[in-house]
Design a protein around this motif. Structure first.
Motif, PDB file in Angstrom:
ATOM      1  N   GLY A   1      52.026  43.243  45.704  1.00 33.07           N
ATOM      2  CA  GLY A   1      53.297  43.118  45.004  1.00 33.07           C
ATOM      3  C   GLY A   1      53.950  44.430  44.664  1.00 33.07           C
ATOM      4  O   GLY A   1      54.819  44.488  43.797  1.00 33.07           O
TER       5      GLY A   1
ATOM      6  N   SER B   1      53.742  46.864  37.614  1.00 37.42           N
ATOM      7  CA  SER B   1      53.065  46.684  38.900  1.00 37.42           C
ATOM      8  C   SER B   1      54.039  46.738  40.067  1.00 37.42           C
ATOM      9  O   SER B   1      53.624  46.957  41.197  1.00 37.42           O
TER      10      SER B   1
ATOM     11  N   GLN C   1      56.019  38.157  40.115  1.00 35.53           N
ATOM     12  CA  GLN C   1      54.811  38.865  39.691  1.00 35.53           C
ATOM     13  C   GLN C   1      53.685  37.883  39.380  1.00 35.53           C
ATOM     14  O   GLN C   1      52.531  38.121  39.737  1.00 35.53           O
ATOM     15  N   ALA C   2      54.020  36.763  38.725  1.00 31.68           N
ATOM     16  CA  ALA C   2      52.994  35.751  38.424  1.00 31.68           C
ATOM     17  C   ALA C   2      52.428  35.179  39.725  1.00 31.68           C
ATOM     18  O   ALA C   2      51.213  34.959  39.839  1.00 31.68           O
ATOM     19  N   TRP C   3      53.297  34.932  40.697  1.00 28.97           N
ATOM     20  CA  TRP C   3      52.830  34.412  41.991  1.00 28.97           C
ATOM     21  C   TRP C   3      51.936  35.437  42.680  1.00 28.97           C
ATOM     22  O   TRP C   3      50.900  35.081  43.253  1.00 28.97           O
ATOM     23  N   VAL C   4      52.312  36.714  42.617  1.00 31.17           N
ATOM     24  CA  VAL C   4      51.508  37.778  43.224  1.00 31.17           C
ATOM     25  C   VAL C   4      50.116  37.797  42.596  1.00 31.17           C
ATOM     26  O   VAL C   4      49.107  37.863  43.296  1.00 31.17           O
ATOM     27  N   GLU C   5      50.064  37.741  41.281  1.00 31.39           N
ATOM     28  CA  GLU C   5      48.773  37.781  40.594  1.00 31.39           C
ATOM     29  C   GLU C   5      47.921  36.563  40.921  1.00 31.39           C
ATOM     30  O   GLU C   5      46.714  36.668  41.099  1.00 31.39           O
ATOM     31  N   GLU C   6      48.560  35.399  41.015  1.00 33.17           N
ATOM     32  CA  GLU C   6      47.835  34.168  41.316  1.00 33.17           C
ATOM     33  C   GLU C   6      47.362  34.131  42.768  1.00 33.17           C
ATOM     34  O   GLU C   6      46.242  33.703  43.057  1.00 33.17           O
ATOM     35  N   SER C   7      48.200  34.596  43.672  1.00 39.97           N
ATOM     36  CA  SER C   7      47.870  34.499  45.100  1.00 39.97           C
ATOM     37  C   SER C   7      47.061  35.689  45.612  1.00 39.97           C
ATOM     38  O   SER C   7      46.470  35.613  46.687  1.00 39.97           O
ATOM     39  N   GLY C   8      47.079  36.779  44.872  1.00 38.36           N
ATOM     40  CA  GLY C   8      46.388  37.973  45.332  1.00 38.36           C
ATOM     41  C   GLY C   8      47.164  38.747  46.381  1.00 38.36           C
ATOM     42  O   GLY C   8      46.635  39.671  46.998  1.00 38.36           O
TER      43      GLY C   8
ATOM     44  N   THR D   1      54.938  39.016  52.877  1.00 36.74           N
ATOM     45  CA  THR D   1      54.565  38.539  51.543  1.00 36.74           C
ATOM     46  C   THR D   1      55.723  37.781  50.910  1.00 36.74           C
ATOM     47  O   THR D   1      55.540  36.702  50.342  1.00 36.74           O
TER      48      THR D   1
ATOM     49  N   PRO E   1      58.685  45.295  35.681  1.00 33.15           N
ATOM     50  CA  PRO E   1      57.230  45.199  35.614  1.00 33.15           C
ATOM     51  C   PRO E   1      56.550  46.428  36.224  1.00 33.15           C
ATOM     52  O   PRO E   1      56.911  46.879  37.309  1.00 33.15           O
TER      53      PRO E   1
END
Length: 186
Positions: free
Chosen positions: A64, A7, A54-61, A72, A5
């Motif tokens: 990442g 990011s 990555q999905a958790w990072v995007e959701e939690s802010g 983290t 990914p």
């Protein structure tokens, strides 16, 4: 190895003296060097696990970017432990460690915050694995009785019987060739 990914390929942490381009170059070099070194299932697991992170990072802010912050990742372990089994969370961590090693960074899973989060999860949920129910001969016989006489059903029946008799995995069954099978006297 598939591209990781984007990011996760850039660094935003000022504590580490390494640029995003350096990490990207290291990941590209690792991808080039590791061609053929890992099974497709391993690569699929790493890709899926990093996508979960990555999905958790995007959701939690949460941040990442590589290198991943141990706090983290410890928070990620705690969050994933709410809905997933410890073995699954351990696999996620293994994939994140793999990503760090690929980028030439120290694995994050061995840091104190992450190790302690894993210990808390293991103590809270335990680490015993559920045993899969065995496939009984009666079930195999019922499945075989449902099949017809056409070529596809005969093939499927042969694979079901062979899988049961040999304990072979699906990947091992599809790799079999006619010359690999011999009829015994009995």
């Amino acid at each position: 190895m598939s591209r990781l990914p984007a990011s996760l390929s850039s660094i935003q942490s000022p504590a580490v003296k390494i640029t995003g381009q350096e990490v990207a170059a290291r990941l590209d070099e690792y991808a080039r060097m590791s061609v053929g070194a890992f099974s497709p299932n391993t690569l699929r697991a790493i890709k899926a696990d990093t996508a979960v992170f990555q999905a958790w990072v995007e959701e939690s802010g949460a941040p990442g970017a590589l290198p991943l912050d141990p706090e983290t990742v410890a928070t990620f372990v705690t969050a994933m432990g709410e809905t997933r089994k410890p073995a699954t969370v351990a696999r996620y961590l293994s994939s994140l460690d793999h990503l760090h090693r690929a980028a030439g960074l120290a694995p994050v899973g061995g840091t104190n915050p992450v190790r302690l989060a894993k210990r808390r999860l293991n103590r809270a949920k335990g680490t015993a694995q559920d045993q899969a129910k065995p496939l009984r001969r009666e079930t195999v016989d019922k499945a075989l009785a449902q099949l017809g006489d056409d070529l596809a059903d005969l093939r499927d029946g042969a694979l079901i019987a062979l899988a049961y008799d040999t304990f072979a995995r699906a990947s091992e069954l599809v790799a079999l060739e006619v010359c690999d099978v011999a009829q015994d006297v009995d």
